[in-house]
Scaffold this motif. Structure first.
Motif, mmCIF file in Angstrom:
data_model
loop_
_atom_site.group_PDB
_atom_site.id
_atom_site.type_symbol
_atom_site.label_atom_id
_atom_site.label_comp_id
_atom_site.label_asym_id
_atom_site.label_seq_id
_atom_site.Cartn_x
_atom_site.Cartn_y
_atom_site.Cartn_z
ATOM 1 N N PHE A 1 0.838 -1.194 0.000
ATOM 2 C CA PHE A 1 0.000 0.000 0.000
ATOM 3 C C PHE A 1 0.875 1.246 0.000
ATOM 4 O O PHE A 1 1.854 1.335 0.741
ATOM 5 C CB PHE A 1 -0.900 0.025 1.237
ATOM 6 C CG PHE A 1 -1.930 -1.064 1.261
ATOM 7 C CD1 PHE A 1 -3.160 -0.898 0.640
ATOM 8 C CD2 PHE A 1 -1.673 -2.267 1.912
ATOM 9 C CE1 PHE A 1 -4.113 -1.906 0.667
ATOM 10 C CE2 PHE A 1 -2.620 -3.276 1.952
ATOM 11 C CZ PHE A 1 -3.835 -3.100 1.320
ATOM 12 N N LEU A 2 0.531 2.197 -0.854
ATOM 13 C CA LEU A 2 1.211 3.476 -0.807
ATOM 14 C C LEU A 2 0.789 4.226 0.443
ATOM 15 O O LEU A 2 -0.258 3.934 1.046
ATOM 16 C CB LEU A 2 0.870 4.312 -2.041
ATOM 17 C CG LEU A 2 1.608 3.961 -3.341
ATOM 18 C CD1 LEU A 2 1.061 2.701 -3.983
ATOM 19 C CD2 LEU A 2 1.537 5.108 -4.336
ATOM 20 N N ALA A 3 1.593 5.198 0.852
ATOM 21 C CA ALA A 3 1.220 6.035 1.987
ATOM 22 C C ALA A 3 -0.151 6.648 1.739
ATOM 23 O O ALA A 3 -0.514 6.974 0.600
ATOM 24 C CB ALA A 3 2.264 7.128 2.192
ATOM 25 N N ASP A 4 -0.929 6.809 2.792
ATOM 26 C CA ASP A 4 -2.313 7.238 2.647
ATOM 27 C C ASP A 4 -2.461 8.608 1.997
ATOM 28 O O ASP A 4 -3.515 8.921 1.429
ATOM 29 C CB ASP A 4 -3.003 7.258 4.016
ATOM 30 C CG ASP A 4 -3.240 5.854 4.557
ATOM 31 O OD1 ASP A 4 -2.931 4.883 3.842
ATOM 32 O OD2 ASP A 4 -3.732 5.738 5.689
ATOM 33 N N ASP A 5 -1.430 9.439 2.072
ATOM 34 C CA ASP A 5 -1.552 10.785 1.522
ATOM 35 C C ASP A 5 -1.104 10.880 0.060
ATOM 36 O O ASP A 5 -1.104 11.956 -0.530
ATOM 37 C CB ASP A 5 -0.752 11.793 2.355
ATOM 38 C CG ASP A 5 0.736 11.463 2.405
ATOM 39 O OD1 ASP A 5 1.117 10.329 2.049
ATOM 40 O OD2 ASP A 5 1.512 12.345 2.813
ATOM 41 N N THR B 1 15.023 6.057 -11.010
ATOM 42 C CA THR B 1 14.409 6.359 -9.719
ATOM 43 C C THR B 1 13.410 5.303 -9.279
ATOM 44 O O THR B 1 12.977 5.285 -8.133
ATOM 45 C CB THR B 1 13.687 7.716 -9.776
ATOM 46 O OG1 THR B 1 12.604 7.618 -10.726
ATOM 47 C CG2 THR B 1 14.632 8.830 -10.191
ATOM 48 N N GLY B 2 13.017 4.428 -10.204
ATOM 49 C CA GLY B 2 12.017 3.412 -9.884
ATOM 50 C C GLY B 2 10.603 3.850 -10.159
ATOM 51 O O GLY B 2 9.697 3.022 -10.244
ATOM 52 N N GLY B 3 10.393 5.147 -10.290
ATOM 53 C CA GLY B 3 9.074 5.664 -10.617
ATOM 54 C C GLY B 3 8.006 5.248 -9.625
ATOM 55 O O GLY B 3 8.251 5.106 -8.420
ATOM 56 N N VAL B 4 6.814 5.024 -10.145
ATOM 57 C CA VAL B 4 5.675 4.675 -9.302
ATOM 58 C C VAL B 4 5.920 3.365 -8.567
ATOM 59 O O VAL B 4 5.542 3.207 -7.394
ATOM 60 C CB VAL B 4 4.396 4.572 -10.165
ATOM 61 C CG1 VAL B 4 3.239 4.032 -9.348
ATOM 62 C CG2 VAL B 4 4.049 5.935 -10.754
ATOM 63 N N ALA B 5 6.577 2.402 -9.234
ATOM 64 C CA ALA B 5 6.799 1.091 -8.615
ATOM 65 C C ALA B 5 7.607 1.181 -7.333
ATOM 66 O O ALA B 5 7.496 0.323 -6.453
ATOM 67 C CB ALA B 5 7.483 0.157 -9.603
ATOM 68 N N SER B 6 8.419 2.228 -7.205
ATOM 69 C CA SER B 6 9.224 2.365 -5.992
ATOM 70 C C SER B 6 8.388 2.787 -4.786
ATOM 71 O O SER B 6 8.830 2.660 -3.643
ATOM 72 C CB SER B 6 10.334 3.405 -6.225
ATOM 73 O OG SER B 6 9.788 4.704 -6.394
ATOM 74 N N LEU B 7 7.200 3.295 -5.038
ATOM 75 C CA LEU B 7 6.343 3.780 -3.953
ATOM 76 C C LEU B 7 5.406 2.711 -3.419
ATOM 77 O O LEU B 7 5.001 2.749 -2.263
ATOM 78 C CB LEU B 7 5.500 4.970 -4.449
ATOM 79 C CG LEU B 7 6.268 6.168 -5.001
ATOM 80 C CD1 LEU B 7 5.295 7.206 -5.542
ATOM 81 C CD2 LEU B 7 7.157 6.773 -3.929
ATOM 82 N N GLY B 8 5.044 1.756 -4.256
ATOM 83 C CA GLY B 8 4.096 0.728 -3.859
ATOM 84 C C GLY B 8 3.210 0.366 -5.024
ATOM 85 O O GLY B 8 3.381 0.854 -6.135
ATOM 86 N N ASP B 9 2.228 -0.500 -4.774
ATOM 87 C CA ASP B 9 1.361 -0.986 -5.840
ATOM 88 C C ASP B 9 -0.082 -0.509 -5.719
ATOM 89 O O ASP B 9 -0.812 -0.503 -6.707
ATOM 90 C CB ASP B 9 1.348 -2.525 -5.842
ATOM 91 C CG ASP B 9 2.726 -3.109 -6.050
ATOM 92 O OD1 ASP B 9 3.442 -2.631 -6.942
ATOM 93 O OD2 ASP B 9 3.083 -4.048 -5.304
ATOM 94 N N ILE B 10 -0.511 -0.143 -4.522
ATOM 95 C CA ILE B 10 -1.933 0.120 -4.273
ATOM 96 C C ILE B 10 -2.119 1.507 -3.683
ATOM 97 O O ILE B 10 -1.553 1.831 -2.632
ATOM 98 C CB ILE B 10 -2.520 -0.929 -3.305
ATOM 99 C CG1 ILE B 10 -2.364 -2.337 -3.892
ATOM 100 C CG2 ILE B 10 -3.983 -0.634 -3.009
ATOM 101 C CD1 ILE B 10 -2.649 -3.439 -2.893
ATOM 102 N N VAL B 11 -2.906 2.326 -4.353
ATOM 103 C CA VAL B 11 -3.279 3.630 -3.806
ATOM 104 C C VAL B 11 -4.390 3.414 -2.789
ATOM 105 O O VAL B 11 -5.416 2.798 -3.093
ATOM 106 C CB VAL B 11 -3.753 4.587 -4.918
ATOM 107 C CG1 VAL B 11 -4.155 5.931 -4.327
ATOM 108 C CG2 VAL B 11 -2.661 4.783 -5.965
#
Length: 354
Positions: free
Chosen positions: A199-203, A227-237
């Motif tokens: 899960f991405l951070a809630d904000d 930088t990894g782009g979106v994949a570096s942040l997580g998979d689920i908004v």
């Protein structure tokens, strides 16, 4: 009957409309061919509870801000479809529908766009058909043996359709999490994912994802570290319904099963779960069958794109692809992200046809 124009845009969803907006501003003669019988693109076919990742202000196509939806921070699919309908009418975009494109062929100095209602000849083509129309189903052993109901994301409507059933939702991305959250309250739910959900951070919302995708593309273009782009942040908004189900302890993922049998799913250790239905939230592939006559696909099925003009086909410079994912422009499959690559594609074809 054959008609001639400078540019044909294939697809009347968000990517096709964004391209049309920029072509109109550049004074190019063009036509948008859309297979659907009404405006709104794939958004008209989404499940009932689907909502955007971002507020309306960060989910707009070029030139026309999306109005806020009354009573909702994150607009739903119906609101987006209405916005696209208004957008098309506001700018008087020449959308022809329903027109089913069956092939694009080289025809001397033209590209010939073959449709079920006659051919079009154009100096350039922008393909913007998206992915919704080509759902992907993995080759899981026993899928043909399962006697329950099987449906892909595209066939899911609402929890009412599966109420009271034993349901397996497959997929650890956004659609899997959102549909699992939808079904968590009224079904006996099993959520199966290939790896633990991230899960991405809630904000974090769609604007942050667009910024991350853009930063990655810029780094790669400049030869810097990925930088990894979106994949570096997580998979689920963590949109509100997902966050609520997660915080209530209702979104507990099981590992991916290895096969299905007649009555359910089976894991590697022999454990099984009975199921009445399986919802495959397993993604999509680009809907590009209409480009097959051009022979552009490489060994892995991907059409090579120009490194500098990210939407232009290397092997066929008169063809641009728009809205299929980061490989056709950073975040180009999103409302907020498609504007910039649409502008670049429109400028490129305008230079070509003049």
């Amino acid at each position: 009957m054959s008609r001639t124009t400078q540019v044909v845009v294939i697809g009347g969803g968000q990517a096709g409309l964004a391209a049309g907006y920029h072509l109109r501003r550049l004074g190019v003669d063009f036509a948008v061919l859309d297979a659907q019988d009404r405006p709104g693109g794939a958004w008209r076919h989404a499940w009932g509870s689907l909502s955007l990742f971002s507020p309306a202000a960060y989910s707009s196509l070029p030139g026309r801000p999306m109005p806020a939806q009354v009573g909702a921070v994150h607009p739903d699919a119906g609101h987006v479809a209405a916005y696209l309908t208004d957008y098309e009418r506001r700018y008087g975009l020449p959308v022809h529908r329903p027109v089913h494109v069956t092939g694009v062929h080289r025809d001397g100095r033209f590209l010939r766009v073959e449709t079920g209602s006659g051919d079009w000849r154009a100096q350039a083509v922008i393909s913007a058909t998206g992915t919704w129309w080509r759902p992907f189903l993995p080759a899981v052993p026993g899928r043909a043996d399962f006697r329950g109901r099987q449906l892909h994301t595209v066939g899911y409507g609402s929890p009412r359709d599966l109420a009271g059933l034993r349901v397996v939702v497959v997929g650890g991305g956004n659609s899997g999490a959102q549909i699992a959250a939808d079904l968590a309250y009224g079904t006996e739910l099993t959520w199966a994912t290939r790896r633990p959900p991230r899960f991405l951070a809630d904000d974090i919302d769609g604007r942050a994802l667009f910024d991350a995708a853009t930063a990655r593309r810029r780094a790669l273009d400049e030869g810097r570290t990925d930088t990894g782009g979106v994949a570096s942040l997580g998979d689920i908004v963590a949109v509100p319904p997902v966050r609520q189900a997660r915080d209530a302890g209702l979104l507990k993922a099981a590992p991916m099963f290895v096969r299905l049998d007649r009555g359910g799913v089976v894991w590697a250790d022999g454990t099984r779960a009975d199921a009445d239905a399986v919802v495959w939230c397993t993604g999509f592939r680009p809907a590009l069958s209409h480009l097959a006559p051009l022979g552009l696909r490489g060994r892995r099925g991907r059409i090579a794109m120009d490194a500098l003009e990210g939407t232009r086909s290397v092997a066929e410079p008169r063809l641009h692809l728009l809205g299929y994912g980061d490989w056709t422009g950073p975040a180009s499959a999103t409302l907020i992200g498609v504007g910039r690559p649409a502008r670049d594609a429109a400028r490129a074809v305008a230079d070509l046809v003049r």
